[in-house]
Every structure is written in structure tokens, then in C-alpha cells.
Design a protein around this motif. Structure first.
Motif, PDB file in Angstrom:
ATOM      1  N   TYR A 199     -40.872   5.793 -13.364  1.00 55.92           N
ATOM      2  CA  TYR A 199     -41.552   7.176 -13.132  1.00 55.92           C
ATOM      3  C   TYR A 199     -40.551   8.166 -12.478  1.00 55.92           C
ATOM      4  O   TYR A 199     -39.606   7.828 -12.298  1.00 55.92           O
ATOM      5  CB  TYR A 199     -42.713   6.907 -11.790  1.00 55.92           C
ATOM      6  N   ARG A 200     -41.131   9.478 -12.325  1.00 59.50           N
ATOM      7  CA  ARG A 200     -40.269  10.392 -12.076  1.00 59.50           C
ATOM      8  C   ARG A 200     -40.991  11.345 -10.912  1.00 59.50           C
ATOM      9  O   ARG A 200     -42.381  11.249 -11.087  1.00 59.50           O
ATOM     10  CB  ARG A 200     -40.118  11.444 -13.138  1.00 59.50           C
ATOM     11  N   ALA A 201     -40.475  11.520  -9.786  1.00 59.90           N
ATOM     12  CA  ALA A 201     -40.884  12.478  -8.721  1.00 59.90           C
ATOM     13  C   ALA A 201     -40.083  13.555  -8.437  1.00 59.90           C
ATOM     14  O   ALA A 201     -39.042  13.427  -8.283  1.00 59.90           O
ATOM     15  CB  ALA A 201     -41.280  11.434  -7.824  1.00 59.90           C
ATOM     16  N   LYS A 202     -40.859  14.680  -8.366  1.00 62.38           N
ATOM     17  CA  LYS A 202     -40.161  15.948  -8.099  1.00 62.38           C
ATOM     18  C   LYS A 202     -40.850  16.698  -6.845  1.00 62.38           C
ATOM     19  O   LYS A 202     -42.189  16.846  -6.803  1.00 62.38           O
ATOM     20  CB  LYS A 202     -40.045  16.954  -9.206  1.00 62.38           C
ATOM     21  N   ASN A 203     -39.954  16.961  -5.977  1.00 67.41           N
ATOM     22  CA  ASN A 203     -40.732  17.680  -4.679  1.00 67.41           C
ATOM     23  C   ASN A 203     -40.277  19.126  -5.109  1.00 67.41           C
ATOM     24  O   ASN A 203     -39.217  19.869  -4.964  1.00 67.41           O
ATOM     25  CB  ASN A 203     -40.031  17.303  -3.373  1.00 67.41           C
ATOM     26  N   PRO A 204     -41.295  20.100  -5.560  1.00 69.41           N
ATOM     27  CA  PRO A 204     -41.082  21.388  -6.019  1.00 69.41           C
ATOM     28  C   PRO A 204     -40.959  22.376  -4.847  1.00 69.41           C
ATOM     29  O   PRO A 204     -40.756  23.800  -5.075  1.00 69.41           O
ATOM     30  CB  PRO A 204     -42.231  22.018  -6.906  1.00 69.41           C
ATOM     31  N   THR A 205     -41.196  22.008  -3.594  1.00 63.04           N
ATOM     32  CA  THR A 205     -41.274  22.948  -2.481  1.00 63.04           C
ATOM     33  C   THR A 205     -39.979  22.939  -1.822  1.00 63.04           C
ATOM     34  O   THR A 205     -39.098  22.603  -2.102  1.00 63.04           O
ATOM     35  CB  THR A 205     -42.369  22.117  -1.284  1.00 63.04           C
ATOM     36  N   GLU A 251     -35.446  15.873  -7.678  1.00 59.94           N
ATOM     37  CA  GLU A 251     -36.177  15.070  -8.481  1.00 59.94           C
ATOM     38  C   GLU A 251     -35.353  13.837  -8.633  1.00 59.94           C
ATOM     39  O   GLU A 251     -34.089  13.797  -8.780  1.00 59.94           O
ATOM     40  CB  GLU A 251     -36.163  15.887  -9.905  1.00 59.94           C
ATOM     41  N   VAL A 252     -36.321  12.885  -8.756  1.00 60.63           N
ATOM     42  CA  VAL A 252     -35.491  11.272  -8.844  1.00 60.63           C
ATOM     43  C   VAL A 252     -36.282  10.507  -9.877  1.00 60.63           C
ATOM     44  O   VAL A 252     -37.615  10.714 -10.179  1.00 60.63           O
ATOM     45  CB  VAL A 252     -35.533  10.583  -7.300  1.00 60.63           C
ATOM     46  N   ASP A 253     -35.397   9.558 -10.284  1.00 59.10           N
ATOM     47  CA  ASP A 253     -36.105   8.389 -11.308  1.00 59.10           C
ATOM     48  C   ASP A 253     -36.517   7.472 -10.259  1.00 59.10           C
ATOM     49  O   ASP A 253     -35.716   7.152  -9.290  1.00 59.10           O
ATOM     50  CB  ASP A 253     -35.009   7.945 -12.242  1.00 59.10           C
ATOM     51  N   MET A 254     -37.798   6.881 -10.585  1.00 64.48           N
ATOM     52  CA  MET A 254     -38.243   5.686  -9.693  1.00 64.48           C
ATOM     53  C   MET A 254     -38.634   4.516 -10.491  1.00 64.48           C
ATOM     54  O   MET A 254     -39.452   4.561 -11.445  1.00 64.48           O
ATOM     55  CB  MET A 254     -39.341   6.137  -9.151  1.00 64.48           C
ATOM     56  N   PRO A 255     -37.568   3.458 -10.585  1.00 62.91           N
ATOM     57  CA  PRO A 255     -37.819   2.398 -11.571  1.00 62.91           C
ATOM     58  C   PRO A 255     -38.981   1.291 -10.930  1.00 62.91           C
ATOM     59  O   PRO A 255     -38.898   1.196  -9.667  1.00 62.91           O
ATOM     60  CB  PRO A 255     -36.693   1.887 -11.411  1.00 62.91           C
ATOM     61  N   VAL A 256     -39.585   0.649 -11.929  1.00 61.30           N
ATOM     62  CA  VAL A 256     -40.223  -0.450 -11.601  1.00 61.30           C
ATOM     63  C   VAL A 256     -39.624  -1.657 -12.368  1.00 61.30           C
ATOM     64  O   VAL A 256     -39.559  -1.590 -13.569  1.00 61.30           O
ATOM     65  CB  VAL A 256     -41.742  -0.227 -12.062  1.00 61.30           C
ATOM     66  N   CYS A 279     -39.244  -2.266  -7.004  1.00 57.50           N
ATOM     67  CA  CYS A 279     -39.961  -1.062  -7.250  1.00 57.50           C
ATOM     68  C   CYS A 279     -39.920   0.094  -5.878  1.00 57.50           C
ATOM     69  O   CYS A 279     -39.030  -0.266  -5.385  1.00 57.50           O
ATOM     70  CB  CYS A 279     -41.540  -1.124  -7.632  1.00 57.50           C
ATOM     71  N   PHE A 280     -40.723   0.865  -6.100  1.00 55.57           N
ATOM     72  CA  PHE A 280     -40.441   1.985  -5.061  1.00 55.57           C
ATOM     73  C   PHE A 280     -41.651   2.097  -4.194  1.00 55.57           C
ATOM     74  O   PHE A 280     -41.652   2.964  -3.442  1.00 55.57           O
ATOM     75  CB  PHE A 280     -40.057   3.282  -5.933  1.00 55.57           C
ATOM     76  N   CYS A 281     -42.550   0.945  -4.142  1.00 56.27           N
ATOM     77  CA  CYS A 281     -43.702   1.087  -3.237  1.00 56.27           C
ATOM     78  C   CYS A 281     -43.640   0.581  -1.839  1.00 56.27           C
ATOM     79  O   CYS A 281     -42.960  -0.132  -1.650  1.00 56.27           O
ATOM     80  CB  CYS A 281     -44.944   0.515  -4.044  1.00 56.27           C
ATOM     81  N   PHE A 282     -44.595   0.936  -1.035  1.00 52.54           N
ATOM     82  CA  PHE A 282     -44.733   0.474   0.171  1.00 52.54           C
ATOM     83  C   PHE A 282     -43.913   0.998   1.153  1.00 52.54           C
ATOM     84  O   PHE A 282     -43.748   0.648   2.432  1.00 52.54           O
ATOM     85  CB  PHE A 282     -44.813  -1.045   0.428  1.00 52.54           C
ATOM     86  N   GLU A 283     -42.719   1.689   0.813  1.00 48.24           N
ATOM     87  CA  GLU A 283     -41.651   2.198   1.781  1.00 48.24           C
ATOM     88  C   GLU A 283     -41.568   3.742   1.618  1.00 48.24           C
ATOM     89  O   GLU A 283     -41.922   4.133   0.542  1.00 48.24           O
ATOM     90  CB  GLU A 283     -40.355   1.380   1.549  1.00 48.24           C
ATOM     91  N   GLU A 284     -41.207   4.134   2.749  1.00 50.60           N
ATOM     92  CA  GLU A 284     -41.144   5.746   2.748  1.00 50.60           C
ATOM     93  C   GLU A 284     -40.130   6.174   1.787  1.00 50.60           C
ATOM     94  O   GLU A 284     -38.987   5.498   1.903  1.00 50.60           O
ATOM     95  CB  GLU A 284     -40.891   6.214   4.158  1.00 50.60           C
ATOM     96  N   GLN A 285     -40.306   7.069   0.983  1.00 47.12           N
ATOM     97  CA  GLN A 285     -39.300   7.762   0.029  1.00 47.12           C
ATOM     98  C   GLN A 285     -39.282   9.136   0.571  1.00 47.12           C
ATOM     99  O   GLN A 285     -40.264   9.887   0.285  1.00 47.12           O
ATOM    100  CB  GLN A 285     -39.774   7.658  -1.258  1.00 47.12           C
ATOM    101  N   ARG A 286     -38.083   9.732   0.688  1.00 52.36           N
ATOM    102  CA  ARG A 286     -37.981  11.262   1.255  1.00 52.36           C
ATOM    103  C   ARG A 286     -37.429  11.877   0.164  1.00 52.36           C
ATOM    104  O   ARG A 286     -36.206  11.514  -0.571  1.00 52.36           O
ATOM    105  CB  ARG A 286     -36.960  11.474   2.399  1.00 52.36           C
ATOM    106  N   LEU A 287     -38.111  12.883  -0.293  1.00 52.58           N
ATOM    107  CA  LEU A 287     -37.452  13.990  -1.409  1.00 52.58           C
ATOM    108  C   LEU A 287     -37.317  15.157  -0.732  1.00 52.58           C
ATOM    109  O   LEU A 287     -38.062  15.912  -0.081  1.00 52.58           O
ATOM    110  CB  LEU A 287     -38.313  14.086  -2.453  1.00 52.58           C
ATOM    111  N   ASN A 288     -35.870  15.681  -0.903  1.00 49.86           N
ATOM    112  CA  ASN A 288     -35.297  17.075  -0.160  1.00 49.86           C
ATOM    113  C   ASN A 288     -35.977  18.092  -1.202  1.00 49.86           C
ATOM    114  O   ASN A 288     -36.484  17.765  -2.234  1.00 49.86           O
ATOM    115  CB  ASN A 288     -33.791  16.913  -0.196  1.00 49.86           C
ATOM    116  N   PRO A 289     -35.967  19.359  -0.611  1.00 53.46           N
ATOM    117  CA  PRO A 289     -36.370  20.497  -1.639  1.00 53.46           C
ATOM    118  C   PRO A 289     -35.866  20.477  -2.799  1.00 53.46           C
ATOM    119  O   PRO A 289     -34.615  20.564  -2.988  1.00 53.46           O
ATOM    120  CB  PRO A 289     -35.850  21.560  -0.777  1.00 53.46           C
TER     121      PRO A 289
END
Lengths: 95, 137
Positions: free
Chosen positions: B44-50, B89-94, B76-86
């Protein structure tokens, strides 16, 4: 209003992953390996079986960069991709 | 664990975010074909656009419900807090596999697609998510 179906009894129970959470690759240290793997998927109709070498390489990158606990590859399902012992590798004549 | 090579399963991927989470979150592949007993990787991919850091936390769901018991997540990347800086964008593997016993379950005989859905929430104080190991009442 009563119904014979009981929606409340069965609900999906998420389970935590066996080895916990992957740390985020904030610096994109393994991004290149991910790209290679994704390209392999795109080239092979998203068949995971054909891209296992690339997925192994990605996970090895994570392990080399402290983004994943080091484990023997055999324990991650890659036993068949590990190098054979030297006594088997040579002297095996192919027809 | 021996792969059941003749039983190909299509894994399809969904991504959702709770309305208050301002991340862009999506799968990097719509589907992947796996066989039971063979480990598989997906992203998966997640981006913080703010302009401010945002901490997210995710949970997942598997359908069909009865197939979920065979879906094993190694990491995977679930159940733990994940911090994205302003603007990060990061890749999130499962990294997962379908249990080989899936192929032996007669109730699964006609299941050829399993859908994995992740939902990200914003991690806030006092918020309780239905996470494994937490009791909530």
C-alpha cells in the motif's frame, strides 16, 4: 421485529501480525527493491509465484537496513530460493 | 509449509481512510495471484498531503469471513501508530500467506477471491479501535 438471522454472533476478528508491524521506510531505503518487485508483478500478470526472488530481495533490504528483524529466509517461506550447499551445486550434469 | 501450486487464489486489495484522516491511502496493486502455503508480498502507499504531522493507525478486514481464518499476516503495518510527516509518502508492505489447509476445507472449495481491506484512522487520545488484545466495554 425478530429475524432468524443473527448478525451479531459472527464478526471478523482481526489478528495481530505474527511478527508485528513493519517500521516505516521513511527514507525510502528499499524503495528501489519495491519498484523492481512491482515491475515484476506488472510484467507477470500479478502472479506472486513468479516474483518471489524480487520479494525476497525486498525483505533482505529491509533486514539489512534495520527495517525488519533478521530472520533466516527459510523461515519466511523462501527455503527453495536459498543457495544450495556447495556439494550439490557442482557436479550435477544436465542432459 | 508446502505450496499448493494448483490452487490459485486472487487476492484483491481495498484501502479506506476514516473521514477525519487526511491521508491519501491506496493499494499499489489491485490484485495479486497467490497459492496457499506460499508467502506473498503486497504494498500500500500512504501520503500525508498536509502541513502538519499526522499519526494514523489501521485495522483490516478479510472477506469472505470464513476465509479470514486462513489469512495469515506475517508482518504488516497495522495496529501500531504510524506517523507521517508533512508531505511525506511511504510504502507500506503486507507480508502474508494463505494457510495450506484452505485447500482442504470444503467450505472454501468455491472461494477463488479473497479481499483484504485496510482502514486507517487518525490516532487520537481517548479513541478506541477494535484492536486485538484490547478489551472494550
Amino acid at each position: 421485529m425478530s429475524t432468524a438471522m443473527n448478525f451479531g454472533t459472527k464478526s471478523f476478528k482481526p489478528r495481530a501480525p505474527d511478527k508485528g508491524s513493519f517500521p516505516l521506510d521513511h527514507f525510502g531505503e528499499c524503495k528501489a527493491f519495491k519498484e523492481t518487485f512491482m515491475k515484476c508483478l506488472r510484467d507477470n500478470h500479478f502472479d506472486n509465484s513468479l516474483c518471489r526472488l524480487q520479494s525476497k530481495d525486498y525483505l533482505e533490504c529491509r533486514m539489512d537496513n534495520q527495517l525488519m528483524a533478521k530472520e533466516p529466509l527459510a523461515k519466511l517461506g523462501y527455503k527453495d530460493l536459498e543457495d544450495p550447499p556447495p556439494s550439490q551445486a557442482d557436479g550435477d550434469p544436465k542432459p | 509449509m508446502t505450496p499448493v501450486k494448483e490452487r490459485v487464489i486472487r487476492i484483491s486489495f481495498n484501502a479506506d481512510t476514516h473521514a477525519s484522516l487526511q491521508w491519501n491511502f491506496r493499494p499499489q496493486q489491485t490484485e495479486i495471484y497467490v497459492v496457499p502455503g506460499e508467502t506473498a508480498l503486497a504494498f500500500y502507499r500512504a501520503k500525508n498531503p498536509t502541513n502538519k504531522p499526522i499519526i494514523g493507525i489501521s485495522t483490516y478486514n478479510v472477506v469472505p469471513f470464513d476465509a479470514g481464518q486462513y489469512f495469515n499476516k506475517i508482518q504488516c503495518f497495522c495496529f501500531e501508530e504510524q506517523r507521517l510527516n508533512p508531505h511525506e509518502e511511504v510504502d507500506m508492505p503486507v507480508f502474508f500467506y494463505i494457510d495450506p489447509e484452505f485447500d482442504e476445507d470444503p467450505r472454501m472449495a468455491r472461494v477463488d477471491t479473497i479481499t483484504l481491506s485496510y482502514t486507517f484512522f487518525e490516532a487520537k487520545e481517548g479513541q478506541k479501535l477494535p484492536l486485538p488484545g484490547y478489551s472494550y466495554n
